[in-house]
Design an enzyme around this catalytic site. Structure first.
Site, PDB file in Angstrom:
ATOM      1  N   LYS A   1       0.823  -1.209   0.000  1.00 34.93           N
ATOM      2  CA  LYS A   1       0.000   0.000   0.000  1.00 34.93           C
ATOM      3  C   LYS A   1       0.857   1.259   0.000  1.00 34.93           C
ATOM      4  O   LYS A   1       0.463   2.300  -0.505  1.00 34.93           O
ATOM      5  CB  LYS A   1      -0.923   0.004   1.218  1.00 34.93           C
ATOM      6  CG  LYS A   1      -2.059  -0.992   1.111  1.00 34.93           C
ATOM      7  CD  LYS A   1      -3.191  -0.584   2.033  1.00 34.93           C
ATOM      8  CE  LYS A   1      -4.464  -1.350   1.746  1.00 34.93           C
ATOM      9  NZ  LYS A   1      -4.325  -2.793   1.917  1.00 34.93           N
TER      10      LYS A   1
ATOM     11  N   GLU B   1      -4.164   6.333   7.952  1.00 35.71           N
ATOM     12  CA  GLU B   1      -4.732   7.393   7.128  1.00 35.71           C
ATOM     13  C   GLU B   1      -5.761   8.154   7.929  1.00 35.71           C
ATOM     14  O   GLU B   1      -6.367   7.610   8.865  1.00 35.71           O
ATOM     15  CB  GLU B   1      -5.482   6.776   5.931  1.00 35.71           C
ATOM     16  CG  GLU B   1      -4.645   6.423   4.750  1.00 35.71           C
ATOM     17  CD  GLU B   1      -5.475   5.769   3.647  1.00 35.71           C
ATOM     18  OE1 GLU B   1      -4.857   5.336   2.672  1.00 35.71           O
ATOM     19  OE2 GLU B   1      -6.708   5.672   3.778  1.00 35.71           O
TER      20      GLU B   1
ATOM     21  N   HIS C   1     -15.645  -3.328   6.995  1.00 40.12           N
ATOM     22  CA  HIS C   1     -14.818  -2.839   5.899  1.00 40.12           C
ATOM     23  C   HIS C   1     -14.784  -3.796   4.723  1.00 40.12           C
ATOM     24  O   HIS C   1     -13.910  -3.698   3.874  1.00 40.12           O
ATOM     25  CB  HIS C   1     -13.392  -2.556   6.363  1.00 40.12           C
ATOM     26  CG  HIS C   1     -13.357  -1.608   7.519  1.00 40.12           C
ATOM     27  ND1 HIS C   1     -13.802  -0.313   7.424  1.00 40.12           N
ATOM     28  CD2 HIS C   1     -12.982  -1.781   8.801  1.00 40.12           C
ATOM     29  CE1 HIS C   1     -13.684   0.282   8.589  1.00 40.12           C
ATOM     30  NE2 HIS C   1     -13.198  -0.582   9.453  1.00 40.12           N
TER      31      HIS C   1
ATOM     32  N   ARG D   1      -5.885  -7.964  -9.512  1.00 39.80           N
ATOM     33  CA  ARG D   1      -6.510  -9.272  -9.764  1.00 39.80           C
ATOM     34  C   ARG D   1      -7.962  -9.041 -10.160  1.00 39.80           C
ATOM     35  O   ARG D   1      -8.446  -7.914 -10.187  1.00 39.80           O
ATOM     36  CB  ARG D   1      -6.483 -10.098  -8.480  1.00 39.80           C
ATOM     37  CG  ARG D   1      -7.045  -9.286  -7.289  1.00 39.80           C
ATOM     38  CD  ARG D   1      -7.510 -10.113  -6.154  1.00 39.80           C
ATOM     39  NE  ARG D   1      -7.743  -9.322  -4.968  1.00 39.80           N
ATOM     40  CZ  ARG D   1      -8.903  -8.757  -4.638  1.00 39.80           C
ATOM     41  NH1 ARG D   1      -9.937  -8.845  -5.449  1.00 39.80           N
ATOM     42  NH2 ARG D   1      -9.043  -8.068  -3.516  1.00 39.80           N
TER      43      ARG D   1
END
Lengths: 187, 503, 503, 187
Positions: free
Chosen positions: C120, C202, C237, C293
């Site tokens: 990430k 974040e 999530h 993917r």
């Protein structure tokens, strides 16, 4: 490692017929996924993988088939992919299932109404000759002789409502056989 | 244009089409009412509807063709409208009239339009007047005149019931010797099936294709077409495989057919969904008939156009104006899975569905009313389900159809899935060498011997016989059945079969 | 651009996605190879493939994450290529590398591209370099620095596993008190789940939407996008409802997102199918991550664009150039049916499918590996199936989804179908008031009391108890099970349950 | 006219529980499609139409439901449309099923691994207090107390692999109850 299939020694070979053909099948061995069988003297080896939904994957001679099965009163139904087979036991009790002999009767293939009877007792009929016309599922269906025969008895008359399996005409045994055939004109 | 409010829809049909109509009606927020005969009390369409009414005995004449009983059910349940589906009363003007007289909306064309188009003879006249080409033929064929026409035009000729449809009531007459007998038989069958013994004859085209145009008309007089369907692959003059678009059809011919269908629908003052059928020989086409209802094969049009034809029908029936259709996309094929033995002249079959494996995956739609335990009775049409595949091109739609048919299994009712699998997989179908003779030319000797397949079947049968595979009838279930024969639970149905004994 | 010939495809996955990939590969004429763990020996994907290989024990680490075993299976079966599906090894660069080193085609992006995007932190850097907006955040978050960042930007903050995906390894931290503990827990969970304990943080957006862009890249450097998907409706999530197009999104924002995804894919040198995920706040959007993917929710794109993304993947993997996609049509919605108890915090569930009723009809697709007798084990993700509906507009797609969910029943495994039914039918969903908080805002107290429903359940339960309804375990089946516990036939499974005795 | 359904006199009312609620159901009458039942003293009338696939349409109080059912070892599963219910018999043998009392144990809801045990024997725990964290299906799940309780016995330790139904913690009965709850942080 992946669970062991049911080992079930069949005491005697199973004899089945499909249409006019007879078969003799013996399951010789079954352990894990392995299966060996003998069909009419020919030995076959393969694998059988049972699935959760009562079907199985049968792999024989390098080909893979999805099979399902169910037992009915006088037959065993099997699906191999989209194909279905209806096997009757040889000597399985039905009058029709005399080994090596085709049926000696014209039998109603489904419930319906007799429209016409085209033969009389004592008539000699040739192969393919129309004998009875019945109406079922909104179609006219002609029942014809499969080979030459002599009409022994006529058991139905026009207007009769007949049930599945009702004997419509008896034929002299041994020299005759019968088959159901749809009206060639209606094809 | 009067806008009518529709809240409760009665579906005057059974089987897959009743279920399919109920699904759309439900998604539109309508309350749905099913009707059923005594043979269908446990059927899927009855389960799917919000309400259901018994309308009579198992024979269609007592139930699905029983206008009074259906109108009474509509009144009882507060229905605003009746959708007739296909078959049964769908093309009977007297039904449309009875529905209107009861103050209900009939989802279909007006009774007078239906009457004009439903009679093949007046439909033919209408087509000629609208400048639509027709096959040379003879209306109102008395045996003598017919034989005279045949002698002039040459055999074979095609005999059709004036009130027929869907291939029913049609016969090919090959020679002068059988001509009179065949006409009489056709008339008798027509009288029995449609209550109308009139027949007419046409020149029989040698290797025609059957292509049809879907159209919609609204009350404002708008007519739109939604492409064509090739329905050439038939047995007994009944379609078994349909596809859209029609392969190898020139754009010129396609445009001309769509325009002809539009002229015809306009000339008839057509409202709601209809189909103009044509026989096609190269790029020449001849009007065959109008089916003034939803077609069995309508899903292939839905898939190409991204629409819902039943929704369109219901909107039109409410007085709404037709919206222009989207541009079509890709290719769609439908296979009709029938309860028939394809290895024995498509002899009808009946039975109980002991087990069912249904295909799925991207681009696959299967419209069926079957479930485990469903009974296929001899009373109605033997359509078990319609398998429809979409592809971005014909190659993909075809490959998906073969794969989907390989996944399908209906145990307990002899059916055409395996036959259709071989049809779709054949080189002839791949090359789209289509004509209404396709099946007799290519598949008159199906199936070909496949030793490994037979051996697999025998091994499976022997495992089933010993109880090592498949569904097992149990004594518990058998006892239940013995105590109570009326119940149709599959467990009982299974129990109803004696334990089969190995010798 | 080298064209490679693909004949045999190994699918290194399980469940619905393995089955779905096999279906497309079969329709393309490929030979297919399934791999399976000991827990999956009787699964649908094993049955569907032309060949199947056991690759290890039930825990994923021993089987579906076992690179050596999978490569060995590919060698044994003569596979030319490996499709990784989603999850498991699909985003592990070391797997892509091992496949390439074995001389096989990996159906996905190159290992180095995957490595850059899969992390990430480097993905975020790439996005910034490509001019794609990102959420304010902190890479490589040590607990102290993270708490400092949070103090500066304000709580809540979002902690993510660097190697995570699909919402796994994410935690919201609400206050300074729990900050250190939450970071540690996240790191521990990340280490356990992904073998990589690095986390980053974040700024947590208050009510963002989650919208993603599907793209394809080929070896010639072409990048095409295929619209967006709104995946805002999530629990824990993780997405549970997705739709395309994203409602209420301005064309300006949509175009900007598609362009951003294209820049990103181009900057990464991306080949094959990928998805760029964004958080969206009004018309502002922030790069979240790239999923290198196929996505779980890819079917809604297929339905709108009339394409097959697995086929596109396989073609790209063979070195083919991408054809420009068709114009999109209508609206598509997907609901993920999970083995979870939605009334108890989405607690995972396991079980055996005792009976199954599958929805169908126009515009309905159900991708599932389940059949009667299927076992849902605790070893893998609890996705039971994906229900996808198409509509010419959102209203129709939604109405069809509600109707299809009403038709669905999975008996034996607690699942989210009824919950999703209420979500889709809700006014908030109808109004498309979407955000990742949707479920907690609207559905934290599901289900609401429904007395008639409970009474119906009780009557059904009492009829089932007395044997008058439903599936009946029988003594015959019980005996079979007692004799042979290893078999998974549902008849045995049923027999394995004792007859329940009324008091 | 349409066949008669199975008439089955239930000798005694059935007592079932779902979660913490107990119900008493009695089928009073069944003939044809008609059915009458009494639930906790309230009488209900409706129709039941059995379908071929072992499901049925149950119409009560003007609403129409598609129902399916299956019996399991210690419970009855029922589907009403897409909703499923898992009813346990009251006094049906399970230690948890004491009438009017919530369970006095923390039980593993599925096979998994114990990550943390957050309480000790003798601890007084408050409602909602986390007691055990287990990892199952790749998720951490926290098992918490439903109401205040005293820890009687701790039966699991970190690292244990536990099976579905395993007792992890025993609580003092009568004053306590427990419930399974997923980790609020992980929602």
């Amino acid at each position: 490692m992946e669970g062991v299939g049911r080992l079930r020694a069949l005491e005697a070979p199973v004899k089945l017929k499909s249409g006019s053909r007879d078969f003799e099948i013996e399951i010789l061995f079954r352990e894990g996924f392995e299966i060996r069988a003998r069909i009419d003297g020919r030995e076959l080896a393969g694998t059988l993988r049972e699935l959760g939904d009562a079907s199985a994957i049968l792999e024989i001679e390098g080909r893979r088939f999805r099979v399902m099965g169910a037992r009915r009163k006088q037959s065993i139904l099997v699906a191999v992919g989209p194909r279905t087979f209806d096997f009757a036991p040889v000597d399985g009790g039905a009058r029709r299932a005399r080994r090596g002999l085709a049926a000696a009767e014209i039998i109603a293939p489904m419930p319906g109404k007799v429209l016409k009877v085209l033969v009389n007792e004592g008539d000699v009929v040739s192969a393919g000759q129309a004998m009875v016309i019945i109406e079922a599922m909104k179609m006219e269906t002609t029942l014809s002789a499969e080979s030459p025969a002599v009409v022994k008895r006529v058991c139905a008359k026009p207007g009769d409502t007949v049930d599945h399996g009702a004997v419509l005409i008896e034929l002299s045994p041994a020299v005759v056989s019968s088959a159901l055939q749809s009206d060639p004109e209606a094809r | 244009m009067a806008r009518r409010k529709l809240k409760v829809l009665l579906v005057a049909n059974r089987g897959e089409i009743a279920l399919r109509i109920i699904r759309t009606a439900r998604a539109m927020g309508l309350r749905t009412v099913a009707v059923f005969s005594e043979a269908d009390a446990h059927s899927a369409h009855v389960a799917a509807a919000d309400d259901a009414r018994l309308i009579g005995g198992a024979p269609a004449a007592e139930s699905y063709l029983n206008i009074d009983s259906i109108i009474a059910a509509a009144r009882e349940t507060g229905a605003d409208a009746i959708h007739p589906g296909y078959g049964f009363l769908s093309e009977r003007p007297e039904f449309a009239r009875a529905v209107e007289q009861a103050g209900l909306i009939f989802v279909g064309p007006r009774a007078d339009v239906m009457a004009q188009l439903g009679d093949k003879i007046s439909a033919r006249k209408l087509a000629i007047a609208a400048g639509v080409p027709v096959v040379p033929g003879l209306e109102a064929a008395a045996p003598d005149a017919a034989c005279e026409f045949a002698a002039r035009e040459g055999f074979p000729i095609l005999v059709k019931a004036a009130a027929g449809g869907g291939g029913r009531g049609m016969r090919v007459v090959e020679s002068a010797e059988v001509c009179v007998a065949a006409l009489e038989a056709a008339s008798r069958e027509a009288l029995s099936a449609f209550g109308d013994g009139r027949v007419f004859i046409e020149k029989y085209l040698a290797r025609p294709r059957h292509i049809e145009v879907q159209f919609l008309g609204d009350e404002k007089g708008n007519i739109v077409t939604m492409g064509e369907r090739d329905c050439s692959i038939q047995r007994r003059h009944q379609k078994i495989v349909e596809e859209s678009p029609a392969p190898h059809l020139s754009n010129t011919a396609r445009d001309a057919m769509l325009a002809a269908a539009t002229r015809l629908a306009r000339a008839a003052g057509y409202t709601n969904a209809g189909t103009a059928e044509f026989l096609v020989d190269g790029d020449r086409f001849y009007f065959l008939e109008v089916n003034a209802r939803l077609q069995v094969e309508h899903p292939i049009t839905e898939i190409r156009f991204g629409c819902d034809l039943v929704e369109e029908q219901l909107k039109i029936a409410c007085g709404e104006e037709i919206a222009p259709p989207s541009a079509p996309r890709g290719c769609a094929i439908e296979c009709r899975i029938n309860a028939e033995d394809a290895s024995a002249g498509f002899r009808p079959a009946i039975g109980i569905v002991l087990d069912l494996r249904v295909p799925a995956g991207p681009g696959v739609r299967f419209d069926t009313h079957l479930a485990r335990g469903s009974e296929v009775t001899p009373f109605y049409d033997g359509l078990l389900g319609k398998l429809i595949t979409y592809g971005s091109d014909r190659k993909q739609a075809r490959a998906r159809m073969v794969a989907a048919l390989d996944e399908l299994a209906i145990l307990g009712v002899t059916n055409t899935a395996a036959f259709l699998r071989d049809v779709i997989a054949s080189e002839a179908f791949g090359a789209a060498d289509l004509s209404t003779r396709f099946i007799e030319e290519q598949f008159s000797h199906w199936p070909s011997e496949d030793q490994a397949l037979t051996e697999a079947a025998l091994i499976a049968a022997s495992l089933t016989a010993s109880g090592a595979l498949g569904i097992r009838p149990t004594e518990a279930a058998a006892q239940l059945t013995a105590a109570d024969g009326a119940d149709r639970s599959p467990w009982k149905a299974l129990g109803g079969f004696e334990l089969w004994k190995r010798q």
